[in-house]
Design a protein around this motif. Structure first.
Motif, short mmCIF file in Angstrom:
data_model
loop_
_atom_site.label_atom_id
_atom_site.label_comp_id
_atom_site.label_asym_id
_atom_site.label_seq_id
_atom_site.Cartn_x
_atom_site.Cartn_y
_atom_site.Cartn_z
N TYR A 152 42.20 -96.70 -8.65
CA TYR A 152 41.44 -97.66 -7.85
C TYR A 152 42.36 -98.83 -7.53
O TYR A 152 42.99 -99.40 -8.42
CB TYR A 152 40.20 -98.16 -8.62
CG TYR A 152 39.39 -97.03 -9.21
CD1 TYR A 152 38.53 -96.27 -8.42
CD2 TYR A 152 39.52 -96.70 -10.57
CE1 TYR A 152 37.81 -95.21 -8.97
CE2 TYR A 152 38.80 -95.65 -11.11
CZ TYR A 152 37.96 -94.91 -10.31
OH TYR A 152 37.25 -93.86 -10.85
N LEU A 153 42.43 -99.18 -6.25
CA LEU A 153 43.28 -100.28 -5.81
C LEU A 153 42.38 -101.36 -5.21
O LEU A 153 41.75 -101.15 -4.18
CB LEU A 153 44.29 -99.81 -4.77
CG LEU A 153 45.31 -100.86 -4.33
CD1 LEU A 153 46.30 -101.16 -5.46
CD2 LEU A 153 46.07 -100.42 -3.08
N GLN A 154 42.33 -102.50 -5.88
CA GLN A 154 41.51 -103.61 -5.40
C GLN A 154 42.37 -104.58 -4.62
O GLN A 154 43.32 -105.16 -5.15
CB GLN A 154 40.84 -104.33 -6.57
CG GLN A 154 39.91 -105.45 -6.10
CD GLN A 154 39.30 -106.19 -7.24
OE1 GLN A 154 38.68 -105.61 -8.12
NE2 GLN A 154 39.46 -107.51 -7.25
N VAL A 155 42.03 -104.79 -3.37
CA VAL A 155 42.80 -105.64 -2.46
C VAL A 155 42.12 -107.01 -2.40
O VAL A 155 41.06 -107.16 -1.80
CB VAL A 155 42.90 -105.00 -1.07
CG1 VAL A 155 43.65 -105.90 -0.10
CG2 VAL A 155 43.59 -103.63 -1.16
N THR A 156 42.72 -107.98 -3.03
CA THR A 156 42.26 -109.36 -3.25
C THR A 156 41.27 -109.43 -4.41
O THR A 156 40.59 -108.46 -4.74
CB THR A 156 41.65 -110.06 -2.01
OG1 THR A 156 40.37 -109.51 -1.71
CG2 THR A 156 42.59 -109.96 -0.81
N LEU A 157 41.22 -110.61 -5.01
CA LEU A 157 40.35 -110.89 -6.15
C LEU A 157 39.37 -112.00 -5.77
O LEU A 157 39.78 -113.15 -5.56
CB LEU A 157 41.19 -111.32 -7.36
CG LEU A 157 40.42 -111.78 -8.59
CD1 LEU A 157 39.63 -110.63 -9.21
CD2 LEU A 157 41.38 -112.38 -9.62
N GLU A 158 38.11 -111.64 -5.62
CA GLU A 158 37.04 -112.60 -5.34
C GLU A 158 37.39 -113.55 -4.19
O GLU A 158 37.44 -114.78 -4.36
CB GLU A 158 36.70 -113.37 -6.62
CG GLU A 158 36.20 -112.44 -7.71
CD GLU A 158 35.93 -113.14 -9.04
OE1 GLU A 158 36.12 -114.37 -9.14
OE2 GLU A 158 35.54 -112.43 -10.00
#
Length: 336
Positions: A114-120
């Motif tokens: 899983y690749l999350q692009v940006t944090l909140e």
């Protein structure tokens, strides 16, 4: 549901000790109990204008060299890496950000599930992406860019998403963020989003009502889940078929709280999430975090762990392990 955890010992700038790799491995194996288990990690894009001391304060000097554990650990024993790529430059730098995404994928793509692009990016506080200039473009250009980069490398199995902090009303709301996404055609953004992550800390940073009353931890958790699924995501053209991942959820144990209060809050939050997971299409839950960042800290971020900063188990460890073992997915086995 799949379950997981952030295994490091840092929360923002708070960190008391380097990680103990052996202790982490033992505790994660004990929690997972042979089931698939998601491991959350973070790397940061700072851009050229960020002072070196800011990078050091987040422990981010060597993130492209190594994560908390050795590379191979993230793909053994049913573990799945959830890698967050955070965007926090001092000045907008989208072209450098897209190049950084390429570098992260080159370095860690083969380990990542899983690749999350940006944090909140909806959360405008210091050292969180919502405060960074150009973050909306970083998100909306970064997700399709990352998808294309992964596909070119034959990594089509990697799922891509982003996370938000909910609910955001206590910060004055995040209407501007969702309005920006609502103006984008579905095919330009939402079509590339495989999941949406939720950062959820209902009782960590502000007082809540006593347990069993309106405004308590359980009711705030319920509100956050429904606010995201029924209110925010439709504005961004993100359909009910797109899963929600609870990518960060935690509750502190430090004064004026207690370790027992941490257990109660964790039980209440997870009880709501598990009860709602089918109706709201919540497929993943990741606890923040395994270890306290600093057990002596008076900041809530210091005591979010289910073990202390010296790896002494708190009662919440058993609570999470018991919930996980009663509800987590078992491995899929094949039979001849």
């Amino acid at each position: 549901m799949k379950f997981g955890i952030y295994p490091g010992g840092r929360a923002g700038t708070v960190c008391s000790h380097p990680p103990d790799v052996a202790a982490i491995g033992h505790l994660v194996d004990d929690l997972a109990g042979g089931r698939p288990f998601v491991i959350r990690e973070y790397v940061h894009f700072f851009g050229d204008a960020t002072p070196p001391d800011v990078v050091t304060s987040l422990g981010a000097e060597n993130e492209l060299a190594q994560l908390t554990m050795p590379d191979q650990w993230y793909v053994e024993g049913g573990r799945e890496l959830d890698l967050v790529v955070s965007y926090i430059p001092r000045a907008a730098e989208v072209s450098g950000w897209l190049a950084f995404l390429d570098s992260v994928i080159d370095r860690y793509g083969h380990l990542t599930r899983y690749l999350q692009v940006t944090l909140e990016p909806n959360f405008p506080i210091p050292l969180i992406d919502g405060s960074a200039p150009g973050v909306l473009e970083a998100l909306t250009l970064g997700i399709p860019h990352a998808r294309a980069a992964l596909d070119r490398r034959g990594l089509r199995h990697v799922r891509i998403g982003f996370s938000v902090a909910e609910p955001a009303e206590w910060l004055g709301g995040d209407d501007q963020f969702w309005s920006y996404l609502s103006a984008l055609p579905y095919q330009d953004f939402a079509a590339h989003v495989d999941y949406v992550g939720l950062g959820l800390y209902p009782d960590a940073f502000s007082p809540v009502a006593p347990r069993g009353n309106p405004g308590d931890t359980a009711s705030l958790t319920t509100h956050a889940l429904h606010h995201l699924r029924g209110g925010s995501l439709p504005r961004a053209h993100i359909p009910p078929s797109t899963p929600i991942h609870i990518v960060e959820n935690g509750t502190p144990s430090g004064p004026p709280r207690t370790e027992q209060a941490q257990c109660d809050s964790l039980s209440d939050m997870l009880g709501v999430i598990v009860a709602e997971h089918e109706s709201l299409n919540i497929t993943h839950y990741e606890l923040f975090s395994l270890r306290d960042a600093d057990s002596s800290s008076t900041e809530p971020t210091g005591t979010l762990g289910i073990v202390t900063d010296t790896y002494r188990p708190k009662p919440a460890l058993a609570v999470y392990r018991d919930i996980l073992r009663s509800t987590g997915q078992l491995p899929v086995t094949s039979h001849p």
